[in-house]
Scaffold this motif. Structure first.
Motif, PDB file in Angstrom:
ATOM      1  N   ALA A 115      23.928  32.138   0.631  1.00 37.97           N
ATOM      2  CA  ALA A 115      24.036  30.766   0.123  1.00 37.97           C
ATOM      3  C   ALA A 115      22.725  30.416  -0.550  1.00 37.97           C
ATOM      4  O   ALA A 115      21.700  31.056  -0.304  1.00 37.97           O
ATOM      5  CB  ALA A 115      24.310  29.795   1.269  1.00 37.97           C
ATOM      6  N   TYR A 141      23.939  25.444  -4.940  1.00 37.59           N
ATOM      7  CA  TYR A 141      25.357  25.291  -4.605  1.00 37.59           C
ATOM      8  C   TYR A 141      25.466  24.590  -3.257  1.00 37.59           C
ATOM      9  O   TYR A 141      25.861  25.195  -2.259  1.00 37.59           O
ATOM     10  CB  TYR A 141      26.039  26.665  -4.584  1.00 37.59           C
ATOM     11  N   GLU A 176      27.360  22.378  -1.896  1.00 43.92           N
ATOM     12  CA  GLU A 176      28.624  22.236  -1.178  1.00 43.92           C
ATOM     13  C   GLU A 176      29.054  23.566  -0.576  1.00 43.92           C
ATOM     14  O   GLU A 176      29.586  23.621   0.530  1.00 43.92           O
ATOM     15  CB  GLU A 176      29.698  21.680  -2.107  1.00 43.92           C
ATOM     16  N   ASP A 177      28.781  24.621  -1.310  1.00 39.92           N
ATOM     17  CA  ASP A 177      29.066  25.962  -0.794  1.00 39.92           C
ATOM     18  C   ASP A 177      28.213  26.218   0.451  1.00 39.92           C
ATOM     19  O   ASP A 177      28.707  26.698   1.472  1.00 39.92           O
ATOM     20  CB  ASP A 177      28.750  26.980  -1.897  1.00 39.92           C
ATOM     21  N   ARG A 206      29.509  24.065   3.279  1.00 39.41           N
ATOM     22  CA  ARG A 206      30.795  24.599   3.755  1.00 39.41           C
ATOM     23  C   ARG A 206      30.563  25.818   4.644  1.00 39.41           C
ATOM     24  O   ARG A 206      31.146  25.939   5.727  1.00 39.41           O
ATOM     25  CB  ARG A 206      31.672  25.009   2.567  1.00 39.41           C
ATOM     26  N   LYS A 207      29.668  26.697   4.209  1.00 38.48           N
ATOM     27  CA  LYS A 207      29.421  27.915   4.984  1.00 38.48           C
ATOM     28  C   LYS A 207      28.776  27.587   6.335  1.00 38.48           C
ATOM     29  O   LYS A 207      29.114  28.178   7.350  1.00 38.48           O
ATOM     30  CB  LYS A 207      28.560  28.881   4.175  1.00 38.48           C
ATOM     31  N   LEU A 249      26.892  35.120  -4.298  1.00 39.52           N
ATOM     32  CA  LEU A 249      27.345  34.340  -3.139  1.00 39.52           C
ATOM     33  C   LEU A 249      28.602  34.993  -2.565  1.00 39.52           C
ATOM     34  O   LEU A 249      29.563  35.237  -3.284  1.00 39.52           O
ATOM     35  CB  LEU A 249      27.669  32.908  -3.561  1.00 39.52           C
ATOM     36  N   GLU A 267      30.812  35.997   1.453  1.00 41.46           N
ATOM     37  CA  GLU A 267      30.954  35.894   2.904  1.00 41.46           C
ATOM     38  C   GLU A 267      31.523  37.205   3.434  1.00 41.46           C
ATOM     39  O   GLU A 267      32.311  37.857   2.742  1.00 41.46           O
ATOM     40  CB  GLU A 267      31.949  34.779   3.254  1.00 41.46           C
ATOM     41  N   GLN A 288      32.207  34.590  -3.942  1.00 38.90           N
ATOM     42  CA  GLN A 288      32.353  33.369  -4.732  1.00 38.90           C
ATOM     43  C   GLN A 288      31.847  33.688  -6.136  1.00 38.90           C
ATOM     44  O   GLN A 288      30.664  33.567  -6.426  1.00 38.90           O
ATOM     45  CB  GLN A 288      31.541  32.216  -4.132  1.00 38.90           C
TER      46      GLN A 288
END
Ligand SMILES: Cc1cc2nc3c(=O)[nH]c(=O)nc-3n(C[C@H](O)[C@H](O)[C@H](O)COP(=O)(O)OP(=O)(O)OC[C@H]3O[C@@H](n4cnc5c(N)ncnc54)[C@H](O)[C@@H]3O)c2cc1C
Ligand SMILES: Cc1ncc(C[n+]2csc(CCOP(=O)(O)OP(=O)(O)O)c2C)c(N)n1
Ligand code: SF4
Ligand code: SF4
Ligand code: SF4
Ligand code: SF4
Ligand SMILES: [Mg+2]
Lengths: 384, 581, 292
Positions: C178, C182, C184-185, C188-189, C234, C236, C246
């Motif tokens: 992350a 970003y 919001e990313d 969120r993570k 980015l 996960e 992402q």
């Protein structure tokens, strides 16, 4: 309950009876049987302790620092290289004033590799701000662990309980084991000063400028200075409950002796026999057992050496370039006194070599024969 | 909290170094070498709007669904959003920064949307308050005159508009065909102006029914009579029956007069009037052919209009130049010369030159000449100077006669509705300054948008409000990291088949959803739209969001001046300057 | 343009000592917003031992436990154990360690904790060097970069260590990269990680203006270019196996990223090509891992 158990088993009993919440440890001979014993106990459900089987001693101590900050009672055991590896974290534990109890099974530090008894590992941690208590037998090991928590949680300093490799760790002796109720009556639950509370968030171990660092260290020293009195109270309390006590030091043998023999750990047991024998031969000799190495019991020692002309110290450790550390500490304690007995600093038994009655006698004999030592280090049993 | 803590004695200190307070006392603002600040700047669209619309402002409101707010914001500057949204040639769009990214915002379409949707929600037109004693006369009820009447009424003057035609609206009514500008839209916007107390007296012509001297009661006069005289071609036969000027034809049609013109109509000229005529004629079910002496490229009419005309069946013959209208009565025979283009003339267009002996003949039932319009000079009072076909005015719109101002087509060669609206507004401000004894030119200069000539009255009407910033935001000042390409949404047009059946409006107003989408495409150059980037990215939590403030605020106690907010503002609403030492 | 939505609480107070434009300060603000007050965060030595301020102050509005450089994961394991013993399974135990404290000196403790699957959220704040001590190389320093211990005559010879692959191969339930551009990313993570039991690892990329020799106002820009140039993609990884990348729709050559930073100003065209190849290879490798 009386059982015949090894020193390491005595440690395990100490842990059980102290209701330790979190254990974190890493195996090293001759400590391994402690972690094995604890693992068994936990696996069988007899012990409700969290055991963090970390990947190193450094992490073991770090984990306890975390746990103790979290406000629970913690324990680890190690030895030799393991203790050395923890060094950074030993400072951290005391600086953070965390009442962690650590058992160190004395062992030489390599190279060459050597797994046998030698106090160099623990004495070289003397400046880390830990209380150090040395044990002579397995009963004392168990009792000292219980006392250690009481002292640690009173003065808010960590305690290192030290026992000799193999001679205690792996040797079974009859040990009186108190019941858990008895232990509970001695040792109340741990009550931290600054428990973690997310409702009232705080930062711990905040970086401190020269403005205040000195004061924090002053407080550590002050806490150390409280130890003699606190430890005495604890010991008295212990005696009243269990009929056993140890003191910071123990003087045995002739009253008002001219020659004193100072030892620590299991050598003391051998020394007791030698002293007895020499007294019977008419020598004016007595023994001093040093149990508490940190804070160094200068006052207690000075109280019991009236009239002594010479003190022979047997050190099973070496600070290369200086000599035995107990002798060195003794010299420092005596310096400010008007009456200063000669200190004979013997170094012997490194790497687990036996310190036999004959060697002890040789040391006493040397001390009797020489008005003063022929050097700061007197090598005992050295193959010349 | 926020206080400094010191210890004199070790005994006062806790056992360990646990925190006892926060760092709020540490005013890191002292580190700053550069200072960020919110500064609303002017978007290039607004600077390019001759009517002075607050474009980014109204689009932002539109994007938030606040159509009434958007409408009211436009009407702070321009009483004719419904008209402009339809017929303005939208110079704003060619300057739109989004054009450098993908396609410009369909500003005119949004303006039209707002004008059409908001009045459905609100009938409010805002009363001007008690009138002042001064009276102002306005001659001509075109966009220039009505815009100045509107603003003067808002400035609380007693305004009377004199119009020679029986109906108000000027070219909006007489020139522009209703398939481009439905009359109900015009009527609605005119009546909103009247609702402010403006009196329109139609059928009164200056020069004919009225002399300047008759207007002694009025402390100021605004002349906005437009350009209504059709230019001739100066060729043989152009004055005969069956030949008419484009404008006159449109006027007739717009006044619903019947005209006999046969089936085949030839229209001479290449401007918008020619196109309007051709497309109107088509709608009457006739054939229209435009004759233009240059090529398609040089045609001054708008490209879109040309395309629509072609779609609708208008024929265009290029590089032909009529030299004579043959036959006096009945069907006409136009004698023309073929042309070719030589080097460029001063207008930048290639000059047409006749090809010798290339004469050809074109037959038509009716001939329309749309060669441009001139101002009518006969009624002009003495003292009003003319130059290059227009009444000469100073920067503030004043003529040589004290208290007489002129604007619109009468005083400008930039003959568009938006320019007329802008000049009417300028006249209103200048007249107010004149009547209140202020320096009119100074007032105008103060309220220019960007570097001008666009002008805003908002700051003048609401003293204390921030004036439009002369700083016009360039594309380079924006941060494109936050925008994804998105298709421009335009109005839809009805099918050609439907269109040519009559004078119904060709294009339709955006739907709400499409308008929102299009409004969201707007970068909002120079205007904080509370996107929160500065707040999100500030490492020092030094952007304060205040409920009562539209824009955010910098907390100078702690702002270290890193400049992140400045860089990450997508729209250049934050400026950075060196910190004063 | 979509408005960025972040939680309103500020858990990093004013007056902290991070350099102007510090990417990690942005990261910290956002992270503490996402994690909330019921968090104990362990801080092994890094800039973040100093940034919150000197005793008796702290700008953290959460519980912070400063710890030895080596010990992030181990100290946190202990805190977790203590809270468990106390019956508190609500409080989140997190670690905020630098790249030095993660890729290098703290890797052993981290590996241990990950292998034990300790219930921790471990955040590696990667600024690609030992910044607290004045910009020395770490194993997170990128290929050919300048640091005070990799001077321009001999810039860093080795590519950055692939910490994500290492963590993935511990089969921890969740690992993600992350960065601050970003938000919001990132949030969120963090929120996702918060809801998972076991060791969760966030590789958080935070530009450091003084250490990277870059203007402070470019922090976010550079963070974004890192992703767009794929030098820091980015993604996960769940259970060491399931990859979700992402993908950035705007891909730019790594040169765009390098050219804004003084630590790369000595790079020749050839060096840039080498870096690009390295980026392409690593991206390729990530794709391969994601496929199987
Ligand atoms: C066919 C046509 C199409 C056009 N299409 C567009 C377009 O799509 N977009 C655009 O921006 N522009 C267009 N224009 C130009 C635009 O209409 C004019 O620039 C604008 O209307 C000028 O406004 P104005 O108020 O100055 O004059 P006008 O609109 O011409 O209004 C002047 C008014 O004054 C009245 N008047 C004149 N003399 C007297 C007098 N002596 N006494 C009293 N009243 C008098 C007239 O009757 C008229 O009502 C078009 C023009 C034409 C001719
Ligand atoms: C055992 C140990 N070695 C070295 C140091 C000195 N030291 C403190 S912070 C640091 C660098 C930290 O780098 P990183 O983890 O990347 O965090 P940053 O400061 O870059 O945020 C070093 C080398 C230390 N505190 N402890
Ligand atoms: S009046 Fe014309 S220039 Fe102004 S905003 Fe509307 S379309 Fe654009
Ligand atoms: S993007 Fe919006 S504010 Fe910017 S120039 Fe275009 S219409 Fe105006
Ligand atoms: S981002 Fe914050 S600290 Fe940086 S300049 Fe803007 S307000 Fe100041
Ligand atoms: S050195 Fe770099 S990472 Fe550390 S506080 Fe400064 S900007 Fe942040
Ligand atoms: Mg770092």
């Amino acid at each position: 309950m009386r059982r015949v158990i090894t020193g390491n088993q005595a440690v395990a009993y100490g842990v059980i009876l102290s209701r330790v919440d979190v254990v974190s440890a890493y195996p090293i001979t001759p400590q391994t049987t402690i972690v094995e014993e604890l693992s068994e106990l936990i696996a069988s459900g007899r012990l409700k302790t969290r055991f963090l089987k970390v990947e190193s001693e450094h992490s073991a101590m770090a984990a306890l620092i975390g746990a103790s900050t979290g406000g629970v009672r913690t324990f680890t055991a190690t030895s030799s290289h393991g203790l050395a590896y923890m060094h950074e974290m030993l400072h951290w534990a005391s600086g953070a004033r965390l009442p962690i109890v650590l058992v160190n099974v004395n062992r030489a530090i390599g190279p060459p590799w050597n797994i046998w008894g030698d106090q160099s590992d623990s004495v070289s941690q003397r400046d880390t701000g830990w209380i150090q208590l040395y044990c002579e037998n397995n009963q004392e090991v168990l009792d000292t662990i219980l006392q250690a928590y009481l002292i640690a949680e009173t003065v808010r300093l960590p305690v290192m309980v030290v026992l000799d490799a193999f001679v205690l760790s792996h040797t079974a002796e009859p040990v009186e084991i108190p019941s858990i109720e008895e232990a509970d009556s001695l040792l109340p639950p741990f009550c931290p000063d600054y428990p973690i509370d997310t409702q009232e968030p705080r930062s711990y171990s905040v970086i401190t400028t020269p403005d205040y660092f000195l004061e924090f260290r002053y407080k550590v020293q002050k806490a150390m200075e409280e130890v003699p009195e606190v430890a005495k109270k604890v010991d008295d309390e212990f005696r009243s409950r269990f009929g056993r006590s140890y003191g910071a030091i123990e003087r045995y043998g002739k009253k008002e002796a001219e020659l004193l023999l100072m030892t620590s750990g299991t050598v003391t047991s051998t020394s007791r026999i030698v002293i007895k024998k020499l007294m019977e031969k008419g020598l004016s000799v007595a023994g001093i057992k040093i149990k508490r190495f940190r804070p160094f019991p200068s006052e207690e020692i000075c109280e019991v050496i009236q009239g002594a002309k010479k003190i022979a110290v047997i050190d099973r450790n070496l600070s290369a370039g200086v000599g035995g550390i107990f002798a060195q500490e003794l010299r420092a304690s005596l310096y400010s006194r008007e009456e200063r007995p000669q200190v004979f600093g013997f170094v012997s038994g490194l790497g687990g070599r036996d310190i036999t009655p004959a060697l002890i006698e040789e040391a006493v004999q040397y001390t009797v024969e020489h008005p003063q030592p022929e050097g700061d280090i007197l090598w005992l049993g050295l193959k010349k | 909290m926020g206080k400094q803590i010191t210890f004199k004695r070790e005994s006062e200190m806790p056992m360990i170094s646990v925190s006892l307070g926060d760092m709020e006392w540490n005013k890191t603002g002292a580190w700053r070498t550069q200072r960020p600040f919110y500064e609303e700047k002017t978007p290039p669209c607004s600077a390019a709007c001759p009517a002075g619309n607050d474009i980014s402002g109204f689009i932002l409101k539109t994007a938030k669904g606040d159509w009434e707010g958007a409408w009211n914001l436009i009407r702070e500057e321009n009483p004719f959003p419904g008209v402009c949204g339809r017929v303005c040639f939208h110079p704003c769009e060619s300057k739109c920064n989004r054009g450098s990214f993908d396609e410009p915002i369909a500003i005119h379409a949004l303006e039209r949307f707002v004008a059409d949707f908001a009045p459905r929600l609100s009938k409010k037109t805002g009363k001007a308050g008690e009138k002042r004693k001064e009276k102002v006369a306005i001659i001509g009820s075109g966009p220039a005159g009505m815009s100045s009447a509107y603003h003067l009424a808002r400035l609380r003057y007693d305004v009377t508009v004199f119009e020679s035609f029986p109906l108000a609206g000027g070219m909006l009514r007489m020139g522009i065909p209703s398939y481009r500008l439905p009359r109900d839209v015009l009527d609605r916007e005119l009546s909103n102006i009247e609702a402010l107390g403006v009196e329109i007296r139609t059928g009164i012509s200056l020069g004919e029914h009225l002399k300047l001297e008759d207007l002694k009661d009025y402390q100021a006069i605004f002349l906005s009579t437009g350009a209504h005289r059709s230019r001739g071609l100066h060729i043989q036969g152009e004055k005969e029956k069956g030949v008419l000027s484009g404008l006159d034809l449109l006027k007739k049609m717009n006044l619903s007069k019947r005209i006999k013109m046969g089936e085949k109509i030839a229209i001479i000229g290449g401007g918008n009037t020619a196109i309007d005529v051709a497309r109107s004629v088509i709608r009457l079910g006739k054939k229209a052919t435009i004759l233009y002496r240059r090529s398609r490229e040089e045609m001054p009419a708008f490209e879109d209009e040309i395309l629509e005309a072609l779609e609708e069946g208008v024929k265009i013959r290029y590089l032909v130049n009529p030299i004579r209208v043959g036959q006096k009565d009945g069907p006409k025979r136009l004698e023309c010369l073929r042309m070719e283009l030589s080097e460029k003339d001063e207008s930048g267009r290639r000059r047409p030159v006749p090809i010798p002996h290339s004469n050809l003949f074109i037959d038509a039932d009716y001939v329309v000449i749309a060669a441009g319009e001139e101002i009518g000079a006969s009624f002009l009072p003495e003292g009003a100077e003319k130059r290059e076909g227009i009444v000469l005015t100073r920067r503030d719109g004043s003529t040589g006669i004290k208290g007489v101002f002129a604007g619109g087509d009468l005083a400008s060669n930039q003959r568009t509705v938006a320019h007329a609206i802008g000049s009417g507004k300028k006249a209103a401000m200048a007249i107010d300054a004149f009547l209140q004894g202020k320096d009119a030119e100074e007032v105008i200069i103060q309220h220019l948008i960007g570097e001008g000539p666009s002008l805003s009255i908002f700051g003048y009407l609401h003293p204390g409000e921030r004036l439009r910033n002369p700083h016009v935001v360039t594309f380079e000042e924006l941060n494109m990291d936050y925008f994804e390409p998105a298709k421009r949404q335009g109005e839809s047009k009805s099918a050609v088949k439907e269109r040519i059946k009559g004078f119904n409006e060709v294009s339709s107003t955006l739907s709400e959803g499409v308008a929102l989408e299009e409004a969201e495409r707007c970068f909002g150059c120079g205007t904080c739209n509370e996107c929160e980037n500065c707040y999100v990215f500030c490492p020092d939590g030094s952007i304060l969001k205040r409920e009562e403030l539209f824009s955010h605020q910098v907390d100078y106690d702690y702002c270290k001046g890193c400049g992140i907010c400045f860089t990450e503002c997508p729209r250049g609403a934050i400026s950075l300057k060196e910190e004063a030492k | 343009m979509k408005k960025i939505e972040i939680p309103p609480e500020e858990n990093l107070g004013h007056g902290h000592l991070a350099c102007a434009g510090c990417g990690a300060a942005v990261a910290m603000r956002l992270t503490l917003k996402a994690l909330g007050e019921k968090t104990v965060m362990v801080f092994p030595a890094s800039c973040w031992s100093i940034v919150p301020g000197f005793w008796p102050y702290s700008s953290y509005r959460i519980t912070a436990v400063h710890a030895g450089f080596v010990t992030g994961a181990a100290t946190a394991s202990g805190v977790r154990a203590a809270l468990d013993v106390r019956g508190d399974d609500e409080t989140l135990v997190a670690v905020w360690a630098g790249d030095g404290g993660t890729f290098d000196i703290g890797l052993q403790a981290l590996s241990g904790a990950a292998e034990r699957n300790e219930d921790l959220l471990y955040i590696c704040n990667d600024n690609e060097g030992y910044m607290n001590t004045g910009t020395q190389r770490s194993s997170a320093t990128p290929l050919l970069a300048w640091t005070t211990t990799t001077p321009v005559m001999q810039p860093k010879e080795n590519p950055k260590k692939d910490i994500m692959a290492i963590m993935a191969d511990h089969h921890i339930p969740y690992a993600a990269t992350a960065t601050i551009a970003y938000p919001e990313d990132l949030i969120r993570k963090l929120e996702k990680a918060k809801g998972i039991q076991g060791t969760r690892f966030i590789h958080l990329f935070s530009p450091c203006p003084p250490g990277w020799r870059m203007p402070s106002e470019q922090t976010i820009k550079i963070s974004r270019l890192a992703v767009r140039s794929r030098i820091f993609p980015l993604y996960e990884i769940e259970n060491g196996r399931t990859y979700t990348i992402q993908e950035e729709s705007h891909v730019v050559p790594v040169k765009e990223y390098l050219k804004l930073q003084g630590r790369f100003s000595h790079l020749t065209e050839k060096d840039i090509e080498t870096t690009q190849r390295n980026v392409d290879d690593t991206w390729e490798r990530l794709q391969r891992r994601a496929r199987c």
